[in-house]
Motif scaffolding. Sequence first.
Motif, PDB file in Angstrom:
ATOM      1  N   THR A 129       0.831  -1.205   0.000  1.00 23.15           N
ATOM      2  CA  THR A 129       0.000   0.000   0.000  1.00 23.15           C
ATOM      3  C   THR A 129       0.863   1.250   0.000  1.00 23.15           C
ATOM      4  O   THR A 129       2.046   1.224   0.384  1.00 23.15           O
ATOM      5  N   LEU A 130       0.250   2.344  -0.416  1.00 20.61           N
ATOM      6  CA  LEU A 130       0.902   3.648  -0.417  1.00 20.61           C
ATOM      7  C   LEU A 130       0.107   4.610   0.440  1.00 20.61           C
ATOM      8  O   LEU A 130      -1.107   4.458   0.603  1.00 20.61           O
ATOM      9  N   SER A 131       0.787   5.598   0.958  1.00 16.77           N
ATOM     10  CA  SER A 131       0.094   6.650   1.709  1.00 16.77           C
ATOM     11  C   SER A 131      -0.810   7.425   0.776  1.00 16.77           C
ATOM     12  O   SER A 131      -0.534   7.538  -0.439  1.00 16.77           O
ATOM     13  N   PRO A 132      -1.930   7.976   1.282  1.00 18.24           N
ATOM     14  CA  PRO A 132      -2.861   8.737   0.426  1.00 18.24           C
ATOM     15  C   PRO A 132      -2.150   9.872  -0.308  1.00 18.24           C
ATOM     16  O   PRO A 132      -1.377  10.630   0.288  1.00 18.24           O
ATOM     17  N   GLY A 133      -2.382   9.957  -1.604  1.00 15.59           N
ATOM     18  CA  GLY A 133      -1.810  11.028  -2.415  1.00 15.59           C
ATOM     19  C   GLY A 133      -0.383  10.784  -2.869  1.00 15.59           C
ATOM     20  O   GLY A 133       0.161  11.577  -3.647  1.00 15.59           O
ATOM     21  N   LYS A 152       2.472   8.955  -5.028  1.00 15.25           N
ATOM     22  CA  LYS A 152       2.560   8.242  -6.298  1.00 15.25           C
ATOM     23  C   LYS A 152       3.738   7.282  -6.275  1.00 15.25           C
ATOM     24  O   LYS A 152       4.781   7.553  -5.694  1.00 15.25           O
ATOM     25  N   ILE A 153       3.554   6.163  -6.948  1.00 10.91           N
ATOM     26  CA  ILE A 153       4.617   5.171  -7.031  1.00 10.91           C
ATOM     27  C   ILE A 153       5.710   5.661  -7.981  1.00 10.91           C
ATOM     28  O   ILE A 153       5.431   6.298  -9.004  1.00 10.91           O
ATOM     29  N   ALA A 178      10.094   1.704  -8.620  1.00 10.11           N
ATOM     30  CA  ALA A 178       9.246   0.786  -7.856  1.00 10.11           C
ATOM     31  C   ALA A 178       8.255   0.072  -8.772  1.00 10.11           C
ATOM     32  O   ALA A 178       7.964  -1.119  -8.595  1.00 10.11           O
ATOM     33  N   GLU A 179       7.742   0.782  -9.761  1.00  9.48           N
ATOM     34  CA  GLU A 179       6.800   0.171 -10.693  1.00  9.48           C
ATOM     35  C   GLU A 179       7.472  -0.935 -11.502  1.00  9.48           C
ATOM     36  O   GLU A 179       6.883  -1.992 -11.742  1.00  9.48           O
ATOM     37  N   LYS A 180       8.737  -0.707 -11.902  1.00 14.54           N
ATOM     38  CA  LYS A 180       9.477  -1.742 -12.625  1.00 14.54           C
ATOM     39  C   LYS A 180       9.656  -2.979 -11.749  1.00 14.54           C
ATOM     40  O   LYS A 180       9.511  -4.114 -12.206  1.00 14.54           O
ATOM     41  N   ARG A 181       9.974  -2.754 -10.465  1.00 16.16           N
ATOM     42  CA  ARG A 181      10.168  -3.886  -9.559  1.00 16.16           C
ATOM     43  C   ARG A 181       8.877  -4.679  -9.375  1.00 16.16           C
ATOM     44  O   ARG A 181       8.883  -5.907  -9.316  1.00 16.16           O
ATOM     45  N   LEU A 182       7.758  -3.977  -9.275  1.00 17.36           N
ATOM     46  CA  LEU A 182       6.479  -4.664  -9.114  1.00 17.36           C
ATOM     47  C   LEU A 182       6.142  -5.488 -10.358  1.00 17.36           C
ATOM     48  O   LEU A 182       5.623  -6.609 -10.255  1.00 17.36           O
TER      49      LEU A 182
END
Length: 241
Positions: A6-10, A12-13, A17-21
């Motif tokens: 999960t990410l904190s509200p507001g 952005k990834i 991190a998106e590549k790792r996911l």
Amino acid sequence: AYAYLTLSPGKKITATAEKRLEVMQTLDHLGAGFSLASHDLDIRGAGNLLGDEQSGHIREVGIELYQQMLEEAVAEARGLEGEGASSDKDWSPQINIGLPILIPDYYVHDLPVRMGLYRRIASLTTRAETDELAAEMIDRFGPLPQEAENLLQCVLIKQFCREAGVEKIDAGPKGASISFRNNDFANPGGLVAFIQENRGTAKLRPDHKMVYMRVWDEDKKRLDGVRGLAKTLSDTAKAAT
């Protein structure tokens, strides 16, 4: 099992991190941890391949080199002399210039090919070999990106440092700090003459490190400056013979 990220509200990834996911979602088979480590190395870069501070895993350095490094580390930890410890021929200068030095994935798409190039680059010992590999890479993949050019230039700097007996160079926007192997230099008189010629910008500290002050606030200036300094020290050391 399940994992919820999960990410904190507001918030952005990040792109990294998106590549790792994306990689994690595709690796669900036995032995995927090794593949994940390889992809992670690819995402974050190979680190300092030119000095003794190498980090990574067997696939990066090869099983033979990995075993050699392990034997040397164990021998050093035990305080043994001549049993796996690095010889005078095996030492490696450390080059820290604060610039990206890697082969980008957009330049060489295939990971095993990139790892193979890294191993070849780490084994280069002469200017001719470096130029030959650079020409081969340009022929196979196109013009070198700046990161790869930095990498090959650092290999050349490393070669000059070995010839000069320079163990470590730390360079930044205001100049460089140079450490000599065993606090020794092959041509002390020539080094003193160099410092005198550059009085006000070059000096030898009590800890035997040389400080070379220059304005290298641009990447190219720093890279060219460090290469020129390393070559000068190499030529000076050779003049003793």
